[in-house]
Design an enzyme around this catalytic site. Sequence first.
Site, PDB file in Angstrom:
ATOM      1  N   LYS A 139      25.173  -9.516 -10.608  1.00  0.00           N
ATOM      2  CA  LYS A 139      25.221  -9.723  -9.155  1.00  0.00           C
ATOM      3  C   LYS A 139      25.062  -8.439  -8.349  1.00  0.00           C
ATOM      4  O   LYS A 139      24.772  -8.482  -7.146  1.00  0.00           O
ATOM      5  CB  LYS A 139      26.542 -10.387  -8.775  1.00  0.00           C
ATOM      6  CG  LYS A 139      26.712 -11.804  -9.311  1.00  0.00           C
ATOM      7  CD  LYS A 139      25.889 -12.808  -8.534  1.00  0.00           C
ATOM      8  CE  LYS A 139      26.271 -14.237  -8.891  1.00  0.00           C
ATOM      9  NZ  LYS A 139      25.576 -15.225  -8.057  1.00  0.00           N
ATOM     10  N   SER A 159      33.329 -16.496  -6.394  1.00  0.00           N
ATOM     11  CA  SER A 159      34.486 -16.582  -7.277  1.00  0.00           C
ATOM     12  C   SER A 159      34.777 -15.250  -7.937  1.00  0.00           C
ATOM     13  O   SER A 159      35.801 -15.109  -8.597  1.00  0.00           O
ATOM     14  CB  SER A 159      34.244 -17.644  -8.361  1.00  0.00           C
ATOM     15  OG  SER A 159      33.248 -17.201  -9.262  1.00  0.00           O
TER      16      SER A 159
END
Length: 327
Positions: free
Chosen positions: A58, A83
């Site tokens: 990410k 999350s």
Amino acid sequence: MTEQDLMDPKRQPTLAGVERAAQKIAAILPPTPLLPLTVEGRTIWCKAECLQPIGAFKIRGAWHRLTDLTDEQRPRGVVAFSSGNHAQGVAWAARRLGIPAIIVMPEDAPRAKLDNTRALRAEVVAYDRMSGSREQLAADLAAKSGAVVVPSFDDPWIVEGQGSCGVEMREQMLALTGSMPDQVVVCCGGGGLSSGSTLANPDARIVVVEPEGWDDMKRSLEGGTIVPVGDNPPATECDALQTLRVAPITFDILKARNALGLSVTQDEVHHAMRVAFAQLHLVLEPGGAVALAAILAGKIPLTDHTAITLSGGNVDAQLYAKVITGG
């Protein structure tokens, strides 16, 4: 494409955008390893994104997005929802660039991901995953300060940034084997990594893998239209892949390439985590192991040049110890 077009949040991600993102990532980070693993007498190539500075891929999309903020946008900061892995990616990029960051995270996010996000000096706002709307909460927070919302997958910069993983994968395979991937198997939640990798590897067969009960991309691809996760989905350890509904921006790319969707069980994920530890000496979180799980379970016919993503390694120590020891 003009500079104005590049700054349009409603634009579509492109291969040129993926290549631009890859150049930006290469300027600050070395490529993650592409490791060989023998399965049923054939070699598959494993992209170890669990070795990124934040433990997951990410960081790519976050860096691509935040480095394209304008001088007027940067002081107002960014708001993201995640999350944990996208949270850490945005927090890492924001800290390095001196940009304020607020991250909306579920109350049940793994403790390691919550702690790591706070350690990167982002402000964390908690919400209830099953009853709250992280998108609405992020929009409300951004409206107060004028911050830019950075979604976890529903964004052209994010798709292009994650696609830089596919660029590295293809270049590494070419250097190591003389051929580019003919099949790419990708861990999938909202589809940012899988759609970006699709753009980066236009000649490869694409397979996306999700946990059972959270396989909305699989069912969407099978039905030809976006299908959300059903009511009362089962509990899963794959917190990084708990996306209730995929977005047109990722679904359309995968649909156009006739991508195949698969799902794996918790036992299959645990087996993959143990294999990664024993044979690759890598720590994988459950969500980061689903592509390998599908391979090891024999759900995907292997080719001579299959590449897979090991997308993250941010797992709570107690859960990991339990999985590895079979407890």
